[in-house]
Write a protein that holds these residues in place. Structure first.
Motif, short mmCIF file in Angstrom:
data_model
loop_
_atom_site.label_atom_id
_atom_site.label_comp_id
_atom_site.label_asym_id
_atom_site.label_seq_id
_atom_site.Cartn_x
_atom_site.Cartn_y
_atom_site.Cartn_z
N LEU A 1 11.28 -10.08 53.30
CA LEU A 1 10.57 -8.89 53.80
C LEU A 1 9.08 -9.17 53.92
O LEU A 1 8.44 -8.79 54.91
CB LEU A 1 10.83 -7.71 52.86
CG LEU A 1 12.27 -7.25 52.66
CD1 LEU A 1 12.31 -5.99 51.79
CD2 LEU A 1 12.95 -7.00 54.00
N TYR A 2 8.54 -9.80 52.91
CA TYR A 2 7.09 -10.08 52.92
C TYR A 2 6.72 -10.97 54.10
O TYR A 2 5.75 -10.69 54.83
CB TYR A 2 6.66 -10.74 51.62
CG TYR A 2 5.17 -10.98 51.55
CD1 TYR A 2 4.33 -10.04 50.97
CD2 TYR A 2 4.60 -12.14 52.08
CE1 TYR A 2 2.95 -10.24 50.92
CE2 TYR A 2 3.24 -12.34 52.05
CZ TYR A 2 2.42 -11.39 51.47
OH TYR A 2 1.06 -11.59 51.44
N LEU A 3 7.45 -12.04 54.31
CA LEU A 3 7.13 -12.96 55.39
C LEU A 3 7.31 -12.31 56.76
O LEU A 3 6.53 -12.57 57.69
CB LEU A 3 7.99 -14.22 55.27
CG LEU A 3 7.72 -15.08 54.03
CD1 LEU A 3 8.72 -16.22 53.94
CD2 LEU A 3 6.28 -15.61 54.04
N LEU A 4 8.30 -11.46 56.89
CA LEU A 4 8.49 -10.75 58.17
C LEU A 4 7.35 -9.75 58.41
O LEU A 4 6.90 -9.58 59.55
CB LEU A 4 9.84 -10.02 58.17
CG LEU A 4 11.06 -10.93 58.32
CD1 LEU A 4 12.33 -10.15 58.03
CD2 LEU A 4 11.11 -11.53 59.73
N LEU B 1 7.16 -1.66 65.38
CA LEU B 1 7.77 -1.18 64.14
C LEU B 1 9.29 -1.25 64.21
O LEU B 1 9.95 -1.63 63.24
CB LEU B 1 7.31 0.25 63.85
CG LEU B 1 5.80 0.41 63.61
CD1 LEU B 1 5.45 1.88 63.41
CD2 LEU B 1 5.34 -0.42 62.42
N LEU B 2 9.85 -0.89 65.36
CA LEU B 2 11.29 -0.99 65.53
C LEU B 2 11.76 -2.44 65.40
O LEU B 2 12.74 -2.73 64.71
CB LEU B 2 11.70 -0.42 66.89
CG LEU B 2 13.18 -0.58 67.27
CD1 LEU B 2 14.09 0.07 66.25
CD2 LEU B 2 13.43 -0.02 68.67
N GLY B 3 11.05 -3.35 66.05
CA GLY B 3 11.41 -4.76 65.96
C GLY B 3 11.33 -5.29 64.55
O GLY B 3 12.18 -6.10 64.12
N LEU B 4 10.33 -4.84 63.79
CA LEU B 4 10.19 -5.29 62.40
C LEU B 4 11.36 -4.79 61.55
O LEU B 4 11.93 -5.54 60.75
CB LEU B 4 8.86 -4.80 61.84
CG LEU B 4 8.60 -5.08 60.35
CD1 LEU B 4 8.70 -6.56 60.04
CD2 LEU B 4 7.23 -4.53 59.94
#
Length: 310
Positions: A73-76, A91-94
């Motif tokens: 999660l952090y790296l993404l 935001l949707l892509g993340l």
């Protein structure tokens, strides 16, 4: 021995180990308060960089798995948001990447971004300018069938109590009647002096710093027009707190307060009318708090509503 390669051993991953209670899934698991620089176009075409605190979560749907991979999660977050512009597609892509990174473990993801957004504001009369910072929160959630995006902001303003104003006016009338009996002729110069004297204007209504918390759920395809939300709220409330203030600005502020008496109920209704008419809003929640100078407690009002898709 020098030059001899050390054997490579796989690093242990206890997150995939057995759980004590194998039938317990979890609503959300993740991290809170991650510091991250982001940028935002608040609706004026200018990208502004701020330091945000970010919370990132996925659910843990696979009950037999002990935990999630928080480092993913952090790296993404860093890859998708670090120093980059916040907008709905990003935001949707993340969130989709959060779920994909935990395939088989999670089918939902959630993101919350909090920061203070600086806005340059003009003084009321003097021509000076100063900065106002607005607390902002963006929350995005992705489920198996729905993506939701909410925008929140806090607006601080001054509220003058209508009841206190009426009581003050009554006291001033009574003092005027004592100082200028009906059988005495009125002299304009004397009255002007009386009006400018503390003994004449012996009572003033109480006013207090007040806070409006706005949270809107954006309609599909709507942009994050933060400035429109803040500016519309301040215009509806009429007496937002100021930045640069000279004496002429303070006098103008006093005049605005005197013409803008309101209870917390009045403020909540004003904001409701604004949000009911705002483009791109699917629903909203309002919390208004007048931090009373009369009481040691606050006067609070809530409002909410669903809007027709526009």
């Amino acid at each position: 021995m020098k030059g001899r390669e050390q054997p490579v051993h796989p690093l242990p991953d206890v997150a995939i180990g057995p759980v004590v209670h194998p039938h317990d899934d979890l609503d959300w698991v993740g991290m809170e308060g991650i510091a991250l620089p982001v940028s935002l176009d608040a609706g004026d075409g200018e990208r502004q960089r701020v330091i945000a605190k970010v919370d990132a979560f996925v659910n843990l749907a696979r009950a037999r798995h002990r935990g999630i991979h928080m480092s993913r999660l952090y790296l993404l977050l860093d890859e998708h948001l670090g120093g980059k512009n916040i907008d709905p597609p990003t935001l949707l892509g993340l969130l989709q990447a959060f779920v994909q990174s935990h395939a088989g473990l999670a089918d939902r993801a959630r993101l919350r971004i909090r920061f203070e957004f600086p806005v340059r504001r003009a003084a009321l009369r003097s021509g000076h300018h100063g900065w106002r910072c607005y607390p902002v929160e963006i929350e995005a959630t992705l489920g198996p069938a729905e993506f939701t995006l909410e925008l929140g902001a806090e607006v601080v303003y001054s509220s003058t109590c209508p009841a206190s104003a009426a009581l003050s006016r009554q006291l001033i009338q009574q003092q005027f009647a004592r100082d200028f009996p009906a059988d005495r002729p009125l002299d304009r110069a004397t009255i002007m002096t009386w009006l400018g004297d503390e003994q004449g204007i012996l009572a003033t209504p109480h006013a207090q710093r007040s806070t409006a918390h706005l949270r809107v759920r954006l309609a599909e395809g709507a942009a994050l027009h933060l400035l429109n939300l803040i500016d519309s709220a301040e215009q509806a409330l009429g007496t937002p707190v100021q930045a640069a203030v000279k004496r002429e600005d303070e006098q103008a502020f006093a005049l605005a307060n005197g013409r803008n008496l309101m209870f917390c109920e009045d403020a909540a209704r004003r904001l409701r009318r604004v949000l009911d008419a705002m483009q791109g809003v699917a629903s909203y929640r309002i919390r208004v708090a007048h931090h009373e100078s009369l009481h040691a407690h606050d006067a609070v009002a809530f409002a909410s509503g669903d809007c027709a898709v526009r």
